[in-house]
Enzyme design. Structure first.
Site: not given
Length: 68
Positions: A1-3, A39, A41
């Protein structure tokens, strides 16, 4: 999940500009890097000019000098 965390110096962007930035970053990660939009954020943080410094001086101080 990229944040993704984006830090902006005040004066802050408007709510509309921030919403567009979040949308644009999400779209970029989705299309260019094949990440699922659901996914991703994106967090935006606003910083005061006295919280940021260059060359040992705060941005607030640098702006004050430039205004003189």
């Amino acid at each position: 999940m990229p944040i993704v965390t984006i830090k902006l110096a005040k004066p802050a962007m408007s709510k509309e500009q921030k919403a567009e930035l979040i949308k644009d970053i999400t779209e970029l990660l989705s299309t260019k890097y094949n990440k699922s939009k659901e996914r991703i954020v994106v967090m935006i943080e606003d910083s005061e000019p006295f919280d940021i410094g260059f060359g040992g001086e705060s941005v607030e101080s640098i702006k004050a000098k430039a205004a003189k």
